[in-house]
Design an enzyme around this catalytic site. Structure first.
Site, PDB file in Angstrom:
ATOM      1  N   CYS A  51       0.821  -1.216   0.000  1.00  0.00           N
ATOM      2  CA  CYS A  51       0.000   0.000   0.000  1.00  0.00           C
ATOM      3  C   CYS A  51       0.855   1.266   0.000  1.00  0.00           C
ATOM      4  O   CYS A  51       2.076   1.218   0.084  1.00  0.00           O
ATOM      5  CB  CYS A  51      -0.915  -0.005   1.206  1.00  0.00           C
ATOM      6  SG  CYS A  51      -0.020   0.219   2.760  1.00  0.00           S
ATOM      7  N   ARG A  85      12.374  -4.707   6.382  1.00  0.00           N
ATOM      8  CA  ARG A  85      13.106  -4.313   5.168  1.00  0.00           C
ATOM      9  C   ARG A  85      14.555  -4.091   5.588  1.00  0.00           C
ATOM     10  O   ARG A  85      14.821  -3.364   6.524  1.00  0.00           O
ATOM     11  CB  ARG A  85      12.494  -3.044   4.577  1.00  0.00           C
ATOM     12  CG  ARG A  85      12.910  -2.799   3.157  1.00  0.00           C
ATOM     13  CD  ARG A  85      11.897  -1.925   2.449  1.00  0.00           C
ATOM     14  NE  ARG A  85      12.367  -1.603   1.125  1.00  0.00           N
ATOM     15  CZ  ARG A  85      13.103  -0.533   0.842  1.00  0.00           C
ATOM     16  NH1 ARG A  85      13.411   0.315   1.786  1.00  0.00           N
ATOM     17  NH2 ARG A  85      13.516  -0.299  -0.373  1.00  0.00           N
TER      18      ARG A  85
HETATM   19  S1  SF4 Z   1      -0.754  -1.735   5.932  1.00  0.00           S
HETATM   20 FE1  SF4 Z   1      -1.875  -0.224   7.162  1.00  0.00          FE
HETATM   21  S2  SF4 Z   1      -1.900   1.615   5.911  1.00  0.00           S
HETATM   22 FE2  SF4 Z   1      -1.392  -0.078   4.540  1.00  0.00          FE
HETATM   23  S3  SF4 Z   1      -3.397  -0.769   3.693  1.00  0.00           S
HETATM   24 FE3  SF4 Z   1      -2.960  -2.017   5.520  1.00  0.00          FE
HETATM   25  S4  SF4 Z   1      -4.015  -0.924   7.152  1.00  0.00           S
HETATM   26 FE4  SF4 Z   1      -3.828   0.534   5.486  1.00  0.00          FE
END
Ligand code: SF4
Length: 530
Positions: A51, A85
């Site tokens: 994301c 990472r």
């Molecule tokens: S990792 Fe966190 S910020 Fe990224 S999509 Fe999932 S809930 Fe949303």
């Protein structure tokens, strides 16, 4: 190869077929090779993508070692991105490093209902009092944007209150379609709030290294060689990088860009604002490293630097040539498929070619068309609704710090000789007939591996074991399977060693149990013929 594509895609329902067909192509020499990229992921398809938060916090900002980076949100996003990472860093004597920590506001139900700003203010206060960092950064996760927390106002207030830089990044996970939006948001924030605020005067041959995240020590290996030649590295964005160095990035004379996808926005903005040019670098592989070092020397055009570059190249080659020749012998004729984030699927093809390994398939999770086809397609890329919530920052000439580095004639001449302010993309260098896949998913991975049968599949942690269970060696090109560095001269040897070790491990002989190929019982008839 066209038949291979059809065979894989024909199983999809009509709408999915229509969509995926534009993201999978066969490279044809002499043709346009247009591909669709950076569009919404098909729901339920088992993508490998992450994301916007992952691109901003996990990739670009996370490696800044003297920054306390607070994740504003429920604990999951912070926890899963904590130490996973491998952007290594060394603590400097007179500066702090917080890379082993994970700071999070750990939002609860009441914060969703009544807002999380109060908790964020408290978190900044605690982090400043306990850790006294050089700067504080805040990265928002999905719920923050939805409930309307104004993290930028909180940051501005905290900056005044604590007398240090506090920057907020609205990188909620649902923005854009992948990690890519997060890179852009991080780039914008760094240009807006940090770069240009320092005043260290650089030495001769001052450069910034952009898009190098020091995975497994890559950046250190690159810096070692550059320092031997005599470059002054003003800042690295952002592997083993720091707020302290980043402030001075506007003082460099040249920017070299390793990962085009994640940092091209800063490269472009530095050029507009300060006049600094960038060249596309590639420190993966011996050939790539040599070409990059020569291009850099050519840019400065200084005889002494050109000569020193050649001396260092000769000396480094002398050190590794025997090892490279040995591994080449072991690897010649093997085939590979690569599926990595937004730049490595290109760079590693060049190193593999050096070692005699042919690429049969390559693709990216979140690259844009320019990473595939070259920057010349940028004017023709149509922005879709999904990326419109990522700010397109426009910067202007900084009258105080803007410098002219090249005369127009020299610029035109150099443009023909080195990748000056330009990236040619991955596809042009791929072999004719190889497959290019954007946003490869689980089903396509299995099918392509079954049909193409590459000797090695380079990818990430999510699909590594799928390939290995199918009897194909898989090496992770994000984490380097906890090895590295893979960049530069010595890195090329480490890479060749690791894949040779993987291919020749005796384990592969034991994947089929003996009773599948040999009879369980052996017997002989006694007492004559039947
Ligand atoms: S990792 Fe966190 S910020 Fe990224 S999509 Fe999932 S809930 Fe949303």
């Amino acid at each position: 190869m066209g038949q291979v594509l059809e065979k894989v895609l024909e199983k999809y329902p009509a709408r999915v077929y229509k969509n995926r067909k534009e993201h999978v192509i066969v490279k044809k020499d002499g043709e346009k090779n247009e591909i669709q990229a950076n569009t919404r992921t098909i729901p339920g398809i088992i993508t490998n993508r992450g994301c916007c938060f992952a691109g901003c916090k996990g990739v670009v900002l996370g490696p800044l070692k003297d920054v306390a980076l607070i994740v504003h949100g429920p604990i999951g996003c912070a926890y899963y991105s904590w130490g996973t990472r491998r952007h290594k860093a060394r603590k400097e004597e007179d500066a702090k490093s917080f890379l082993e920590y994970c700071f999070c506001t750990d939002m609860q139900e009441s914060d969703i209902v009544f807002g999380g700003e109060k908790k964020l203010k408290q978190a900044i206060k605690e982090v400043v009092e306990i850790f006294d960092p050089a700067a504080v950064m805040i990265c928002s996760t999905c719920p923050v944007g939805l409930i309307g927390d104004d993290i930028h106002a909180v940051a501005a207030e905290a900056e005044k209150l604590y007398g240090r830089k506090v920057v907020a990044f609205s990188c909620e996970g649902y923005k854009g379609v992948s990690q890519s939006g997060g890179h852009h948001i991080a780039n914008n924030g760094l240009i807006k709030h940090i770069i240009g605020t320092g005043d260290r005067e650089p030495k001769k041959y001052a450069i910034n290294i952009l898009g190098e995240y020091n995975i497994g020590g890559d950046g250190w290996e690159v810096s070692r060689v550059l320092k031997r030649i005599g470059y002054d590295i003003v800042s690295v964005m952002t592997g083993d990088g720091s707020y302290r160095d980043l402030k001075n990035a506007h003082k460099a004379d040249l920017n070299i860009v390793q990962c085009h996808r994640s940092i091209n926005y800063i490269a472009e903005m530095l050029q507009t604002k300060y006049g600094t040019h960038w060249i596309k670098a590639n420190f993966i592989g011996v050939k790539g490293t040599i070409e990059t070092l020569r291009a850099m020397a050519k840019y400065f055009g200084d005889e002494e630097l050109i000569q020193r570059t050649e001396e260092v190249i000769a000396d480094e080659l002398d050190d590794i040539q025997d090892a490279i020749d040995y591994y080449k012998e072991k690897l010649r004729g093997k085939t590979a498929a690569l599926f990595v984030g937004g730049s490595r699927a290109h760079h590693y093809q060049i190193l593999l070619k050096d070692l005699g390994v042919e690429t049969v398939l390559a693709g990216y999770e979140f690259a844009h068309r320019d990473d595939y086809e070259g920057r010349e397609v940028i004017p023709f890329i149509k922005e879709d609704a999904d990326s419109k919530n990522i700010e397109e920052l426009k910067v202007e000439k900084d009258e105080k710090h803007y410098r002219v580095f090249l005369t127009p004639e020299r610029y035109e001449q150099l443009k023909n000789e080195i990748p000056l302010d330009y990236y040619a993309g991955m596809i042009k260098e791929m072999p004719d007939g190889s497959i290019v896949v954007d946003d490869l998913n689980h089903y396509e991975t299995e099918e392509f591996l079954k049909i193409l049968k590459p000797d090695i599949f380079f990818s990430g942690i999510k699909d590594k074991f799928v390939a290995q269970k199918a009897g194909i060696l898989s090496r992770q090109l994000h984490s380097y399977d906890y090895s590295g560095p893979y960049a530069g001269f010595k890195g090329a040897v480490n890479f060749a060693r690791d894949i040779t070790m993987g291919l020749y491990t005796p384990t592969w002989k034991y994947t089929t149990p003996p009773w599948k190929t040999e009879p369980l019982l052996e017997g002989t008839f006694i007492g004559g013929e039947l």
